[in-house]
Design a protein around this motif. Structure first.
Motif, mmCIF file in Angstrom:
data_model
loop_
_atom_site.group_PDB
_atom_site.id
_atom_site.type_symbol
_atom_site.label_atom_id
_atom_site.label_comp_id
_atom_site.label_asym_id
_atom_site.label_seq_id
_atom_site.Cartn_x
_atom_site.Cartn_y
_atom_site.Cartn_z
ATOM 1 N N ALA A 90 1.610 -1.136 -0.180
ATOM 2 C CA ALA A 90 -0.149 0.113 0.064
ATOM 3 C C ALA A 90 0.881 1.066 -0.083
ATOM 4 O O ALA A 90 1.978 1.331 -0.011
ATOM 5 C CB ALA A 90 -1.043 0.009 1.310
ATOM 6 N N HIS A 91 0.353 2.900 0.483
ATOM 7 C CA HIS A 91 0.878 4.095 -0.301
ATOM 8 C C HIS A 91 0.456 4.840 1.172
ATOM 9 O O HIS A 91 -0.020 5.887 1.006
ATOM 10 C CB HIS A 91 0.771 4.140 -1.343
ATOM 11 C CG HIS A 91 0.433 3.809 -3.099
ATOM 12 N ND1 HIS A 91 0.091 3.921 -3.936
ATOM 13 C CD2 HIS A 91 1.546 2.688 -2.557
ATOM 14 C CE1 HIS A 91 0.331 2.956 -4.444
ATOM 15 N NE2 HIS A 91 1.807 2.753 -4.128
ATOM 16 N N PRO A 92 0.912 4.041 2.180
ATOM 17 C CA PRO A 92 0.292 5.121 3.642
ATOM 18 C C PRO A 92 0.651 6.340 3.921
ATOM 19 O O PRO A 92 1.693 6.229 3.198
ATOM 20 C CB PRO A 92 0.541 3.801 4.692
ATOM 21 C CG PRO A 92 1.472 3.155 4.640
ATOM 22 C CD PRO A 92 0.895 2.931 2.882
ATOM 23 N N PRO A 93 -0.097 7.139 3.678
ATOM 24 C CA PRO A 93 0.703 8.825 3.470
ATOM 25 C C PRO A 93 2.212 8.843 4.061
ATOM 26 O O PRO A 93 2.609 9.464 3.706
ATOM 27 C CB PRO A 93 -0.050 10.034 3.426
ATOM 28 C CG PRO A 93 -1.618 9.359 3.775
ATOM 29 C CD PRO A 93 -1.247 7.766 3.740
ATOM 30 N N THR A 94 2.610 8.756 5.093
ATOM 31 C CA THR A 94 3.080 8.873 6.325
ATOM 32 C C THR A 94 4.521 8.487 6.363
ATOM 33 O O THR A 94 5.693 8.470 5.505
ATOM 34 C CB THR A 94 2.990 8.915 7.885
ATOM 35 O OG1 THR A 94 1.911 9.610 8.076
ATOM 36 C CG2 THR A 94 3.622 10.101 8.819
ATOM 37 N N ALA A 95 4.454 6.782 6.077
ATOM 38 C CA ALA A 95 5.315 6.242 5.668
ATOM 39 C C ALA A 95 5.693 6.212 4.473
ATOM 40 O O ALA A 95 6.870 5.812 4.350
ATOM 41 C CB ALA A 95 4.952 4.350 6.454
#
Ligand code: ZN
Length: 240
Positions: A96-101
C-alpha cells in the motif's frame, strides 16, 4: 487452515480496511495469500481495493501465470512471488501507499531508529529499499537482499510492503508501520528524540526472536500438507 472462500473474504475485508484507513487511493495497492505450495490468490489490477468482490480475485501459479479468475493480475505480482519464494513462512502480503510512511520513503528516510519498544519487538527495523520501477525486475532486485530479515520494507518514492504468517498479520504490520511513521514524525517535530540504547534494543530483539521461533514451532505442517487439509474441508470445485 482457512478455506479458499475464507481467503477470498479476508482479501476483500483487508482491502476495504486499506481504503478506509487512507493507506491507498483509487486503484493503488495489492494483497495476496498463499493457497498452497503452487498457487497464490491475488488482487487484480485496475480495481479499488476497497470495492472488490470475492469473484474479482485471481489465482496464479508460482510463475505468476493466471490459472483461475477473469481479471488481469496485479502488475506487482513479481514482488509477491519473490517474497513467497524467499520466505516459506510467509502466508500473506500487503502492499500500500500509507501517506506518512510513504512520505519517509519519498524523503530517502528509513524507519530504523529504535524509538518505540513494541515496534522493535514486532518488526525489528523497517529499512528503505532503493527506488525501482514498479512491476519490473529493478524493483525485485532492490528488495531481494532485505526480504530474508525483515517483515516490512519501505520502497523509495513508492510505498510499503509488509508480509507475515497470515494476511491479517501482514495487514497489521502495515498499520504498525504507518502508526510508527506518525510517531517518528512527531518525535522529529518535537526535536528531542531519545532512541533506545543498544542494550535495550538487544533485549527487545531477544524477545522478538523468541516470539518468532515460538510462532514457527506452532506451524509444523508443510504447505503441501496444509493444502490437502484445506481441500478436504472444501466442497468439490469450490477453488475457482
Ligand atoms: Zn504501489
Amino acid at each position: 487452515m482457512p478455506s479458499d472462500r475464507q481467503h477470498r473474504l479476508a482479501i476483500v475485508q483487508f482491502g476495504g480496511l486499506l481504503l478506509a484507513n487512507g493507506f491507498v487511493a483509487a486503484t493503488d495497492g495489492n494483497l495476496s495469500v498463499r493457497l498452497d505450495s503452487k498457487h497464490l490468490l491475488v488482487t487484480p489490477t485496475c480495481i479499488s481495493k476497497g470495492r472488490m468482490r470475492t469473484s474479482d480475485l485471481v489465482i496464479v501459479d508460482m510463475e505468476g501465470r493466471r490459472v483461475a479468475g477473469k481479471r488481469r493480475v496485479s502488475s506487482e505480482i513479481g514482488m509477491h512471488l519473490l517474497i513467497y519464494r524467499l520466505r516459506p513462512d510467509v502466508q500473506g502480503i500487503v502492499h500500500a501507499h500509507p501517506p506518512t510512511a510513504t512520505g519517509f520513503a519519498a524523503s530517502g528516510l528509513d524507519l530504523n531508529r529504535p524509538l518505540v519498544c513494541e515496534v522493535v519487538v514486532g518488526l525489528g527495523s523497517i529499512p528503505l529499499a532503493r527506488y525501482g520501477t514498479p512491476g519490473t525486475p529493478e524493483l525485485t532486485e532492490v528488495l531481494e537482499p532485505l526480504i530474508p530479515d525483515h517483515d516490512a520494507i519501505l520502497m523509495a518514492n513508492h510505498g510499503v510492503v509488509t508480509f507475515g504468517s497470515s494476511l491479517e498479520s501482514a495487514y497489521m504490520k502495515m498499520e504498525t508501520v504507518e502508526h510508527f511513521a506518525k510517531i517518528s514524525l512527531v518525535t522529529h517535530l518535537l526535536g528531542n528524540a531519545q532512541p533506545l540504547g543498544a542494550k535495550e534494543v538487544e533485549k527487545l530483539n531477544e524477545v522478538r526472536h523468541r516470539y518468532k521461533s515460538s510462532v514457527s514451532s506452532r506451524k509444523p505442517a508443510a504447505p503441501d500438507q496444509l493444502a490437502s487439509d484445506d481441500e478436504s474441508k472444501e466442497t468439490a470445485g469450490s477453488r475457482q
